[in-house]
Design an enzyme around this catalytic site. Sequence first.
Site, PDB file in Angstrom:
ATOM      1  N   LYS A 185       0.495  -1.165  -0.296  1.00 56.52           N
ATOM      2  CA  LYS A 185      -0.276  -0.201  -0.251  1.00 56.52           C
ATOM      3  C   LYS A 185       0.954   1.496   0.449  1.00 56.52           C
ATOM      4  O   LYS A 185       1.422   1.274   0.857  1.00 56.52           O
ATOM      5  CB  LYS A 185      -0.616   0.320   1.173  1.00 56.52           C
ATOM      6  CG  LYS A 185      -1.935  -0.593   1.616  1.00 56.52           C
ATOM      7  CD  LYS A 185      -2.703  -1.185   2.621  1.00 56.52           C
ATOM      8  CE  LYS A 185      -3.816  -1.972   2.375  1.00 56.52           C
ATOM      9  NZ  LYS A 185      -5.109  -1.831   2.065  1.00 56.52           N
ATOM     10  N   HIS A 243      -0.643  -8.467   9.131  1.00 58.21           N
ATOM     11  CA  HIS A 243      -1.496  -6.777   9.190  1.00 58.21           C
ATOM     12  C   HIS A 243      -0.558  -6.317   9.875  1.00 58.21           C
ATOM     13  O   HIS A 243       0.509  -5.423   9.585  1.00 58.21           O
ATOM     14  CB  HIS A 243      -2.446  -6.692   8.294  1.00 58.21           C
ATOM     15  CG  HIS A 243      -2.995  -7.139   6.705  1.00 58.21           C
ATOM     16  ND1 HIS A 243      -2.244  -8.002   6.252  1.00 58.21           N
ATOM     17  CD2 HIS A 243      -4.369  -8.240   6.738  1.00 58.21           C
ATOM     18  CE1 HIS A 243      -2.199  -8.434   5.351  1.00 58.21           C
ATOM     19  NE2 HIS A 243      -4.065  -8.515   6.227  1.00 58.21           N
TER      20      HIS A 243
END
Length: 494
Positions: A185, A243
């Site tokens: 990201k 994550h």
Amino acid sequence: MSLSQGKSSSRKPVFVLVGGTGDLAMRMLWPSLAMLLQDGFIDEGLRLVSVAREKVDTEEVRSRVIDALKKRVGKDLEHGTADRLVKGLTHLALDASDPDWGKKLKAELGDIDQLDVVYFLSVSPTLFKPICEQLRTAGLSNAPNRVIIEKPIGRDLDSSKVINDSVGHAFDEARTFRIDHYLGKETVQNLLALRFGNAIFEPLWTSRSIDHVQISISETVGVGDRLGYYDEYGALRDMLQNHLMQLLCLLAMEPPASLQADALRDEKVKVLRSLKPIRADNCFLTTARGQYGQGFAEGHAVAGYLAEKGGPSDTETFVAVKAEIDNWRWAGTPFYLRTGKCLPTRTTEISIQFKAVPHSIFGNEAKANRLVIRLQPEEDIALSLMNKSPGLTSDGMHLTQLDLSLSLDAVFDANGTKKPRRRIAYERLILDALNGNNAQFVRRDEVEAAWMWVDGIVKAWQTSGMKPQPYAAGSNGPTNAQLLLERDGRFWND
Ligand code: NAD
């Protein structure tokens, strides 16, 4: 060795997508390849091979891929991109349980010594072992060929070792690319730029100036059709082990000597190994578990996890953990990690709460600074600063808290420049794998260190009998998650 444009290689580049007809492939992987092709990062010479057990022909898969591109990246898709992508795509209908899977794939690929292959295993991890074994025995896994695998890499330390051993038997560590798509990201990459491209933050980036850090990933959806998988994993294994812990590492690590893969990953693994273990005697004070019950999510009535499952379950759909890093930089500064389903908003946010000024000459009007990094729904960064309230007042000076925004969108708007397209995280990661750069992929020792800490939490819950606390779907999670911070005199940044 590279498959992307501009790099020389006498071998012909091939991208083999095992599970090429699956959900991840259609929603993320083919669209990422299409965007890379459209933007000139890969060239049309890249051969694409889809392999899956579905007995469909190449034309059918091409047509499904074109439909998937329209759905996922339709508004960014230029005329001709989809056709250019599928022109080089062939589908091979092969079940991984076929003992000749490797031989048949080899026959399709041709002379392997002339090829530079990246295999993306977008299939259940239970298939990693048989597939890697077949690739090895068929002579398809030799250097420079590489493999990309997705989470979940196991369900605990032992099962992750079994997966890593079986993959490692065919591909050495340098040619194994473990994806955590959060690392692709834009804003997550920007964490490195923010921390190590600016001199102003580093002196403050310690427990001397930072009171605590919060990292939250909240989802509005429930488990949906992933119930079978999810009930085995729960929020701790599904989201926190990978994550949340990767974000924790990027925030807490020491400055690496370079952006080289091992320089970065050496620093990340040191953070994981410095985490204070959570035990049965402290898990009630350092963790919160929740399971959504009846309520409303995304405007719809939700029956609750147990009703959806149709039976009893101790699986948590919400977890919050107070992570403490036992090293010089962070002793005394907790990192609160939180994730859950059926929550009111879909957000991913990092909040770095600085300490208050040591002596306030403005009474209680001076609020401590906070740096908020948002990954979802929008990507932006805001630093709260105290300012004098503008204008004249008869009772002296007053303060107002204002945000200094580092939003890339705003910068591009102000310049009148076209906003950059928000890329799919997999675009960057696939491109890096094609180029053989594994800096943004997770190394085996990182996976194992993360599991070691998470296994400790699972054991603590089992030994202490700590069950998930119910919360209404659409609420902020279980009350224990609020108490986790309130006990420390802090609050979630909701
Ligand atoms: P899926 O079930 O939609 O697709 C699986 C693919 O594998 C299909 O193409 C299917 O034909 C193929 N396949 C299944 N069994 C096979 C066999 N025996 N031999 C050959 N091919 C076989 O799964 P998915 O959602 O695309 O997920 C793929 C992987 O990615 C899983 O490991 C999953 O945990 C992981 N993942 C998925 C997502 C997601 O958003 N879908 C997100 C993160 C991780």
